[in-house]
Design a protein around this motif. Structure first.
Motif, PDB file in Angstrom:
ATOM      1  N   LEU A  57       0.831  -1.206   0.000  1.00 41.76           N
ATOM      2  CA  LEU A  57       0.000   0.000   0.000  1.00 41.76           C
ATOM      3  C   LEU A  57       0.866   1.257   0.000  1.00 41.76           C
ATOM      4  CD1 LEU A  57      -2.873   1.084   0.038  1.00 41.76           C
ATOM      5  CD2 LEU A  57      -2.821   0.979   2.537  1.00 41.76           C
ATOM      6  N   LEU A  58       1.987   1.221   0.699  1.00 37.92           N
ATOM      7  CA  LEU A  58       2.911   2.355   0.686  1.00 37.92           C
ATOM      8  C   LEU A  58       3.481   2.567  -0.720  1.00 37.92           C
ATOM      9  CD1 LEU A  58       4.906   1.827   4.007  1.00 37.92           C
ATOM     10  CD2 LEU A  58       3.046   3.450   3.583  1.00 37.92           C
ATOM     11  N   ILE A  59       3.848   1.464  -1.385  1.00 36.44           N
ATOM     12  CA  ILE A  59       4.341   1.577  -2.762  1.00 36.44           C
ATOM     13  C   ILE A  59       3.266   2.179  -3.655  1.00 36.44           C
ATOM     14  CG2 ILE A  59       5.228   0.312  -4.766  1.00 36.44           C
ATOM     15  CD1 ILE A  59       6.170  -1.873  -2.818  1.00 36.44           C
ATOM     16  N   GLY A  60       2.033   1.682  -3.512  1.00 34.49           N
ATOM     17  CA  GLY A  60       0.934   2.162  -4.341  1.00 34.49           C
ATOM     18  C   GLY A  60       0.626   3.622  -4.110  1.00 34.49           C
ATOM     19  N   LEU A  61       0.664   4.067  -2.858  1.00 32.67           N
ATOM     20  CA  LEU A  61       0.421   5.475  -2.549  1.00 32.67           C
ATOM     21  C   LEU A  61       1.458   6.369  -3.221  1.00 32.67           C
ATOM     22  CD1 LEU A  61      -0.437   5.164   1.250  1.00 32.67           C
ATOM     23  CD2 LEU A  61      -1.987   6.032  -0.514  1.00 32.67           C
ATOM     24  N   SER A  62       2.708   5.949  -3.145  1.00 31.03           N
ATOM     25  CA  SER A  62       3.786   6.728  -3.747  1.00 31.03           C
ATOM     26  C   SER A  62       3.658   6.771  -5.261  1.00 31.03           C
ATOM     27  CB  SER A  62       5.134   6.122  -3.343  1.00 31.03           C
ATOM     28  OG  SER A  62       6.208   6.908  -3.797  1.00 31.03           O
TER      29      SER A  62
ATOM     30  N   THR B  44       0.898 -11.900  -5.427  1.00 34.52           N
ATOM     31  CA  THR B  44      -0.531 -11.631  -5.597  1.00 34.52           C
ATOM     32  C   THR B  44      -0.805 -10.142  -5.743  1.00 34.52           C
ATOM     33  OG1 THR B  44      -1.100 -13.595  -4.292  1.00 34.52           O
ATOM     34  CG2 THR B  44      -2.811 -11.928  -4.582  1.00 34.52           C
ATOM     35  N   LEU B  45      -0.225  -9.334  -4.877  1.00 33.77           N
ATOM     36  CA  LEU B  45      -0.513  -7.896  -4.894  1.00 33.77           C
ATOM     37  C   LEU B  45       0.396  -7.174  -5.873  1.00 33.77           C
ATOM     38  CD1 LEU B  45      -1.169  -7.203  -1.110  1.00 33.77           C
ATOM     39  CD2 LEU B  45      -2.799  -7.750  -2.919  1.00 33.77           C
ATOM     40  N   THR B  46       0.354  -7.581  -7.116  1.00 27.65           N
ATOM     41  CA  THR B  46       1.015  -6.879  -8.215  1.00 27.65           C
ATOM     42  C   THR B  46      -0.004  -6.654  -9.324  1.00 27.65           C
ATOM     43  OG1 THR B  46       1.724  -8.991  -9.178  1.00 27.65           O
ATOM     44  CG2 THR B  46       3.309  -7.861  -7.765  1.00 27.65           C
ATOM     45  N   GLY B  47       0.311  -5.732 -10.211  1.00 33.13           N
ATOM     46  CA  GLY B  47      -0.579  -5.470 -11.331  1.00 33.13           C
ATOM     47  C   GLY B  47      -1.360  -4.181 -11.216  1.00 33.13           C
ATOM     48  N   TYR B  48      -1.240  -3.496 -10.077  1.00 27.36           N
ATOM     49  CA  TYR B  48      -2.000  -2.267  -9.890  1.00 27.36           C
ATOM     50  C   TYR B  48      -1.474  -1.101 -10.731  1.00 27.36           C
ATOM     51  CZ  TYR B  48       1.759  -1.981  -6.414  1.00 27.36           C
ATOM     52  OH  TYR B  48       2.987  -2.017  -5.790  1.00 27.36           O
ATOM     53  N   ASP B  49      -0.311  -1.296 -11.357  1.00 37.04           N
ATOM     54  CA  ASP B  49       0.173  -0.274 -12.290  1.00 37.04           C
ATOM     55  C   ASP B  49      -0.711  -0.185 -13.523  1.00 37.04           C
ATOM     56  OD1 ASP B  49       1.170  -2.889 -12.889  1.00 37.04           O
ATOM     57  OD2 ASP B  49       2.577  -2.017 -14.318  1.00 37.04           O
ATOM     58  N   ALA B  50      -1.598  -1.158 -13.695  1.00 37.49           N
ATOM     59  CA  ALA B  50      -2.518  -1.129 -14.840  1.00 37.49           C
ATOM     60  C   ALA B  50      -3.337   0.152 -14.855  1.00 37.49           C
ATOM     61  CB  ALA B  50      -3.446  -2.340 -14.799  1.00 37.49           C
TER      62      ALA B  50
ATOM     63  N   ARG C 154      -7.161   2.103  -4.394  1.00 36.65           N
ATOM     64  CA  ARG C 154      -8.356   1.331  -4.056  1.00 36.65           C
ATOM     65  C   ARG C 154      -8.174  -0.152  -4.376  1.00 36.65           C
ATOM     66  NH1 ARG C 154     -13.435   3.416  -7.071  1.00 36.65           N
ATOM     67  NH2 ARG C 154     -12.761   5.320  -5.997  1.00 36.65           N
ATOM     68  N   SER C 155      -7.529  -0.445  -5.509  1.00 38.96           N
ATOM     69  CA  SER C 155      -7.356  -1.849  -5.893  1.00 38.96           C
ATOM     70  C   SER C 155      -6.502  -2.601  -4.880  1.00 38.96           C
ATOM     71  CB  SER C 155      -6.733  -1.942  -7.286  1.00 38.96           C
ATOM     72  OG  SER C 155      -5.404  -1.457  -7.298  1.00 38.96           O
ATOM     73  N   ILE C 156      -5.546  -1.916  -4.253  1.00 40.64           N
ATOM     74  CA  ILE C 156      -4.666  -2.570  -3.280  1.00 40.64           C
ATOM     75  C   ILE C 156      -5.395  -2.867  -1.978  1.00 40.64           C
ATOM     76  CG2 ILE C 156      -2.577  -2.325  -1.888  1.00 40.64           C
ATOM     77  CD1 ILE C 156      -1.432  -0.592  -4.178  1.00 40.64           C
ATOM     78  N   TRP C 157      -6.062  -1.845  -1.400  1.00 36.84           N
ATOM     79  CA  TRP C 157      -6.659  -2.093  -0.089  1.00 36.84           C
ATOM     80  C   TRP C 157      -7.879  -3.018  -0.169  1.00 36.84           C
ATOM     81  CZ3 TRP C 157     -11.633  -0.842   1.086  1.00 36.84           C
ATOM     82  CH2 TRP C 157     -12.247   0.249   0.464  1.00 36.84           C
ATOM     83  N   VAL C 158      -8.633  -2.913  -1.253  1.00 33.70           N
ATOM     84  CA  VAL C 158      -9.766  -3.829  -1.404  1.00 33.70           C
ATOM     85  C   VAL C 158      -9.264  -5.264  -1.569  1.00 33.70           C
ATOM     86  CG1 VAL C 158     -11.706  -4.489  -2.878  1.00 33.70           C
ATOM     87  CG2 VAL C 158     -11.323  -2.078  -2.349  1.00 33.70           C
ATOM     88  N   SER C 159      -8.230  -5.450  -2.390  1.00 33.13           N
ATOM     89  CA  SER C 159      -7.657  -6.786  -2.589  1.00 33.13           C
ATOM     90  C   SER C 159      -7.032  -7.306  -1.297  1.00 33.13           C
ATOM     91  CB  SER C 159      -6.611  -6.754  -3.698  1.00 33.13           C
ATOM     92  OG  SER C 159      -7.179  -6.396  -4.929  1.00 33.13           O
TER      93      SER C 159
ATOM     94  N   PRO D 177       7.538  12.244   0.587  1.00 33.82           N
ATOM     95  CA  PRO D 177       8.916  11.733   0.663  1.00 33.82           C
ATOM     96  C   PRO D 177       9.073  10.564   1.633  1.00 33.82           C
ATOM     97  CG  PRO D 177       8.905  14.130   0.663  1.00 33.82           C
ATOM     98  CD  PRO D 177       7.475  13.708   0.814  1.00 33.82           C
ATOM     99  N   LEU D 178       8.452  10.645   2.810  1.00 29.41           N
ATOM    100  CA  LEU D 178       8.572   9.567   3.792  1.00 29.41           C
ATOM    101  C   LEU D 178       7.988   8.272   3.248  1.00 29.41           C
ATOM    102  CD1 LEU D 178       9.295   8.554   6.610  1.00 29.41           C
ATOM    103  CD2 LEU D 178       7.047   9.345   7.401  1.00 29.41           C
ATOM    104  N   VAL D 179       6.824   8.357   2.613  1.00 30.84           N
ATOM    105  CA  VAL D 179       6.197   7.170   2.040  1.00 30.84           C
ATOM    106  C   VAL D 179       7.095   6.573   0.952  1.00 30.84           C
ATOM    107  CG1 VAL D 179       4.237   6.337   0.666  1.00 30.84           C
ATOM    108  CG2 VAL D 179       3.852   7.882   2.592  1.00 30.84           C
ATOM    109  N   GLY D 180       7.646   7.425   0.099  1.00 27.51           N
ATOM    110  CA  GLY D 180       8.501   6.955  -0.987  1.00 27.51           C
ATOM    111  C   GLY D 180       9.748   6.251  -0.499  1.00 27.51           C
ATOM    112  N   TYR D 181      10.425   6.816   0.492  1.00 25.63           N
ATOM    113  CA  TYR D 181      11.646   6.201   1.006  1.00 25.63           C
ATOM    114  C   TYR D 181      11.354   4.894   1.747  1.00 25.63           C
ATOM    115  CZ  TYR D 181      14.561  10.272  -0.081  1.00 25.63           C
ATOM    116  OH  TYR D 181      15.261  11.263  -0.728  1.00 25.63           O
ATOM    117  N   THR D 182      10.274   4.865   2.532  1.00 21.62           N
ATOM    118  CA  THR D 182       9.918   3.648   3.265  1.00 21.62           C
ATOM    119  C   THR D 182       9.590   2.508   2.302  1.00 21.62           C
ATOM    120  OG1 THR D 182       8.998   5.017   5.056  1.00 21.62           O
ATOM    121  CG2 THR D 182       8.393   2.680   5.019  1.00 21.62           C
ATOM    122  N   ALA D 183       8.830   2.819   1.277  1.00 20.25           N
ATOM    123  CA  ALA D 183       8.487   1.815   0.269  1.00 20.25           C
ATOM    124  C   ALA D 183       9.742   1.288  -0.426  1.00 20.25           C
ATOM    125  CB  ALA D 183       7.517   2.399  -0.754  1.00 20.25           C
ATOM    126  N   SER D 184      10.708   2.159  -0.668  1.00 17.29           N
ATOM    127  CA  SER D 184      11.942   1.768  -1.354  1.00 17.29           C
ATOM    128  C   SER D 184      12.740   0.754  -0.535  1.00 17.29           C
ATOM    129  CB  SER D 184      12.808   3.004  -1.642  1.00 17.29           C
ATOM    130  OG  SER D 184      12.112   3.930  -2.460  1.00 17.29           O
TER     131      SER D 184
END
Length: 514
Positions: free
Chosen positions: A82-87, A241-247, A268-273, A440-447
């Motif tokens: 979810l952090l990756i998706g938010l970023s 499983t939780l890949t493909g949301y870049d679509a 939305r696709s990430i948290w619902v899934s 920035p915090l979300v981006g670095y944490t996801a990385s």
């Protein structure tokens, strides 16, 4: 003016604004912008497809940590994803293009970043399609075995896999409206299907496992002795499983109000899934009968399609063959919808990468048909996905490697735009949908998580490590990187030319919708 006329005028205004933003970025619109916000969410949700990823890797999860790792690993990795998706969503709002990830990386970090992101994204998409459609073929084999007494051997399985790919390729030639329709159906099929499966698994069996088993029981059938190591590689279940949301980002040139609806579709696709997938896993774990948790990890010798179809074994034990056939059919239809959406998304990515001159034969792959569909790119995706699954004829670890390829290709491609955005700090010009000061915090944490994830999914998945059990995902990753490097030196530096553009994110901040 009537309400209908007002609505039509508003739609035209939204389309004009989207086209203006795309031109400011540097691209002339050529794709058909007929996808709604729900459709944009639907394609990512369909590709994530918990009825594909959770089910096809259920046996893998049972052997790499068992219920404890499957449940708690799912929760932890979902938060990280979810952090990756938010970023990624924040950057998508500024650059809503079919090229999406590689274009964002190029604009935020330069041609080199764009180049490597594009190749990683493409490798991951090829891998995820191979994983989805091969998994669907496995479940089709399980269904025909239960219903008609025909269980395909490895050659029959490859033939079924080829047929599934061909079907998806043909359906994808008919235009974005057809894809949008299937994706809408897919959302409700997944949600209602999961609800039905969960209800049956809780109501029909005479016996259920204890909460202690579901949330704390540990299983290790890998041959490795370290519980930490086994639990770490077990995270692949959720990571794949939780890949493909870049679509949602790849379809943004075909989505109205893309600067807000594409980012919302990603998140939305990430948290619902994530929520639905957790419920599904817990339901299957509670339904395990007696010692079936053990032989679920040894399903390769069961005659029902191998370890990939371990859920079928559990359903037969808990529900009987009739119910198992019904639920397996629900899973198969969901997986077919998932593969259809994945090929549509990947085709747009290959089209966009070729539009910028990044691939050998780019003039061929960037062509579109009369329905504004990049069919040449789509058939390239189909062929490469088929090739990736061919090692299944020789090695029992092929499916796990294919899913690892998807994860180690997609995860870095997802996080690079967010990392580059974080590196810009306050200099980043936010779009209509943004994270404010938390970006920035979300981006670095996801990385940080992605670096760990890539290392984990390159590790051996079974011991002893032999030619048959070797995880060839790192080899596929190395081959893609070498090919991209060679092509960069030979032609890429000259041919790869994304537009400079003049976009200023603030110009389009009023595109937000409720």
């Amino acid at each position: 003016m009537s309400m209908t006329e007002s609505s039509e005028n508003s739609a035209f205004a939204d389309t004009d604004a989207d086209a203006a933003q795309l031109r400011a970025i540097g691209y002339e619109p050529v794709l058909s912008r007929k996808m709604s916000g729900f459709g944009n969410f639907a394609i990512s949700f369909s590709i994530i497809s918990i009825l594909s990823g959770c089910m096809t890797l259920f046996g893998f999860g049972m052997s790499t940590g068992g219920p404890a790792v499957m449940v708690w690993g799912w929760i932890g990795v979902t938060i990280a994803v979810l952090l990756i998706g938010l970023s990624l969503a924040e950057v998508t709002s500024v650059y809503p293009t079919s090229g999406a990830l590689f274009f964002m990386a190029h604009r935020l970090g330069g041609k080199g970043w764009g180049w490597i992101t594009g190749w990683l994204n493409m490798l991951g998409l090829f891998g995820v399609i191979a994983g989805i459609d091969y998994g669907a073929a496995e479940f089709i084999g399980a269904f025909t075995g239960m219903t008609f007494g025909w269980t395909p051997d490895k050659y029959g399985l490859i033939a079924v896999f080829a047929g599934v790919l061909l079907l998806h390729g043909v359906l994808n030639t008919f235009g974005v409206r057809v894809l949008d329709l299937f994706n809408r159906v897919s959302v409700w099929w997944h949600l209602l299907g999961v609800a039905f499966i969960v209800a049956v698994l809780f109501l029909v069996p005479a016996h259920h496992q204890s909460a202690s088993f579901v949330f704390t029981h540990y299983v290790n059938a890998t041959g490795f002795k370290s519980a930490i190591y086994v639990s770490a590689i077990g995270l692949l279940l959720t990571g794949y499983t939780l890949t493909g949301y870049d679509a949602s980002a790849h379809m943004s040139e075909e989505t109205s109000q893309a600067s807000t609806l594409a980012p919302k579709g990603i998140v939305r696709s990430i948290w619902v899934s994530g929520i639905a997938g957790l419920v599904l896993l817990v339901a299957f774990l509670f339904a395990i009968q007696g010692n079936s948790g053990q032989y679920a990890t040894e399903a390769a010798g069961s005659g029902y399609g191998g370890a990939v179809t371990a859920p079928s074994i559990i359903m037969i034990d808990a529900l009987g063959q009739h119910w198992a056939e019904v639920l397996t059919l629900i899973i198969v239809v969901a997986q077919l919808c998932c593969g259809l959406a994945a090929i549509g998304s990947a085709a747009r990515m290959v089209f966009a990468f070729s539009r910028d001159g990044a691939l050998p034969g780019s003039p061929t792959w960037r062509k579109v048909n009369r329905s504004a569909v990049p069919t040449n790119a789509m058939w390239l995706v189909v062929v490469v996905a088929f090739i990736l699954a061919l090692p299944s004829l020789w090695t029992i670890q092929a499916y796990g490697a294919v899913t690892a390829i998807a994860s180690i290709g997609l995860a870095p491609a997802y996080v690079i735009p967010g990392f580059l955005r974080a590196r810009q700090g306050k200099n980043f010009k936010k779009g209509a949908w943004n994270l404010g000061k938390w970006g920035p915090l979300v981006g670095y944490t996801a990385s940080v998580w992605v670096v760990i994830e890539v290392v984990l999914f390159c590790l051996p998945q079974a011991s002893p490590v032999t030619a048959l059990t070797f995880n060839y995902a790192p080899i596929a990753l190395a081959a893609a990187l070498i090919l991209s490097g060679v092509w960069w030196l030979a032609r890429g530096r000259a041919s790869y030319a994304p537009p400079a553009g003049t976009v200023e994110a603030e110009q389009f901040a009023d595109l937000d919708v409720i």
